[in-house]
Design a protein around this motif. Structure first.
Motif, PDB file in Angstrom:
ATOM      1  N   VAL A  36       0.847  -1.197   0.000  1.00  0.00           N
ATOM      2  CA  VAL A  36       0.000   0.000   0.000  1.00  0.00           C
ATOM      3  C   VAL A  36       0.884   1.249   0.000  1.00  0.00           C
ATOM      4  N   TRP A  37       1.919   1.240   0.849  1.00  0.00           N
ATOM      5  CA  TRP A  37       2.809   2.401   0.877  1.00  0.00           C
ATOM      6  C   TRP A  37       3.484   2.620  -0.477  1.00  0.00           C
ATOM      7  N   ASN A  38       3.893   1.538  -1.139  1.00  0.00           N
ATOM      8  CA  ASN A  38       4.541   1.679  -2.449  1.00  0.00           C
ATOM      9  C   ASN A  38       3.612   2.352  -3.456  1.00  0.00           C
ATOM     10  N   VAL A  39       2.347   1.991  -3.425  1.00  0.00           N
ATOM     11  CA  VAL A  39       1.386   2.599  -4.358  1.00  0.00           C
ATOM     12  C   VAL A  39       1.081   4.035  -3.946  1.00  0.00           C
ATOM     13  N   VAL A  40       0.727   4.239  -2.685  1.00  0.00           N
ATOM     14  CA  VAL A  40       0.393   5.583  -2.208  1.00  0.00           C
ATOM     15  C   VAL A  40       1.606   6.508  -2.349  1.00  0.00           C
ATOM     16  N   GLY A  41       2.770   5.997  -1.954  1.00  0.00           N
ATOM     17  CA  GLY A  41       3.983   6.809  -2.036  1.00  0.00           C
ATOM     18  C   GLY A  41       4.330   7.227  -3.450  1.00  0.00           C
ATOM     19  N   ARG A  42       4.080   6.349  -4.389  1.00  0.00           N
ATOM     20  CA  ARG A  42       4.364   6.680  -5.792  1.00  0.00           C
ATOM     21  C   ARG A  42       3.482   7.837  -6.266  1.00  0.00           C
ATOM     22  N   TYR A  43       2.179   7.730  -6.018  1.00  0.00           N
ATOM     23  CA  TYR A  43       1.260   8.774  -6.489  1.00  0.00           C
ATOM     24  C   TYR A  43       1.353  10.048  -5.653  1.00  0.00           C
ATOM     25  N   GLY A  45       3.964  11.003  -4.009  1.00  0.00           N
ATOM     26  CA  GLY A  45       5.270  11.570  -4.347  1.00  0.00           C
ATOM     27  C   GLY A  45       5.233  12.370  -5.632  1.00  0.00           C
ATOM     28  N   ARG A  46       4.531  11.859  -6.633  1.00  0.00           N
ATOM     29  CA  ARG A  46       4.381  12.606  -7.886  1.00  0.00           C
ATOM     30  C   ARG A  46       3.643  13.926  -7.649  1.00  0.00           C
ATOM     31  N   PHE A  47       2.630  13.860  -6.792  1.00  0.00           N
ATOM     32  CA  PHE A  47       1.812  15.047  -6.517  1.00  0.00           C
ATOM     33  C   PHE A  47       2.623  16.139  -5.816  1.00  0.00           C
ATOM     34  N   ILE A  48       3.482  15.741  -4.860  1.00  0.00           N
ATOM     35  CA  ILE A  48       4.248  16.744  -4.108  1.00  0.00           C
ATOM     36  C   ILE A  48       5.648  16.961  -4.668  1.00  0.00           C
ATOM     37  N   GLY A  49       6.010  16.194  -5.698  1.00  0.00           N
ATOM     38  CA  GLY A  49       7.313  16.361  -6.312  1.00  0.00           C
ATOM     39  C   GLY A  49       8.454  15.774  -5.490  1.00  0.00           C
TER      40      GLY A  49
END
Length: 180
Positions: A36-43, A45-49
């Motif tokens: 879950v963290w890998n998925v949430v972190g990916r998206y 992370g993209r949102f906050i740069g």
């Protein structure tokens, strides 16, 4: 007397794989959390740069899956939850089932496990010798997870011996005393 001793031995061997299986079950929650963290972190992370995940976290998720599968195999055998074709055996007597289980364990399960250990041994030893690492940047060591192949099949042999003891106990018990 011998059937009771064999059943007692089987229970002692079962205890190890019960503990390991419960540990592997607990790893499922950790694996899902990392996933879950890998998925949430990916998206996110993209949102906050900002990069919020890594190759190491992805590999941890893979390693946890490997551990659940490898360590859960003997536990699954212990609980008779593995794939089985019961078309014929559902009509068999307890002694006939015990004979089939004993023969299957001696002819197929234990030799297969020994072959996997034999053919995996040099790969695991070589991995330790070179302190094998993932080729991915920031990846994890590979030698510990490769070692689990040997551990897994050793646990399957131990559970196979427990199943063999149980089968022999049924075979040696008179027909009207199958409550082992």
């Amino acid at each position: 007397m011998l059937p009771q001793r064999l059943t007692a031995i089987a229970r002692r061997l079962d205890h190890l794989n019960e503990w390991v299986g419960r540990f592997a079950t607990g790893l499922v929650l950790i694996m899902v959390g990392v996933g879950v963290w890998n998925v949430v972190g990916r998206y996110l992370g993209r949102f906050i740069g900002q990069n919020l995940t890594s190759n190491a976290l992805i590999e941890i998720q893979w390693y946890l899956f490997d551990l659940v599968f490898l360590l859960g195999a003997a536990y699954t055998l212990k609980h008779n939850d593995h794939v089985r074709v019961d078309v014929l055996s559902k009509r068999w007597s307890p002694k006939t089932k015990a004979w089939a289980n004993a023969i299957g364990t001696v002819v197929f399960l234990i030799p297969f496990c020994l072959l996997v250990i034999y053919f995996s041994w040099s790969t695991v030893v070589n991995s330790w010798a070179i302190w094998e690492m993932s080729p991915d940047p920031g990846g994890l060591p590979r030698y510990p997870i490769k070692t689990m192949i040997l551990v897994s099949f050793a646990l399957l042999i131990i559970q196979g011996l427990a199943e063999l003891c149980r089968a022999i106990a049924v075979i040696l018990t008179p027909e009207n005393h199958h409550g082992l």
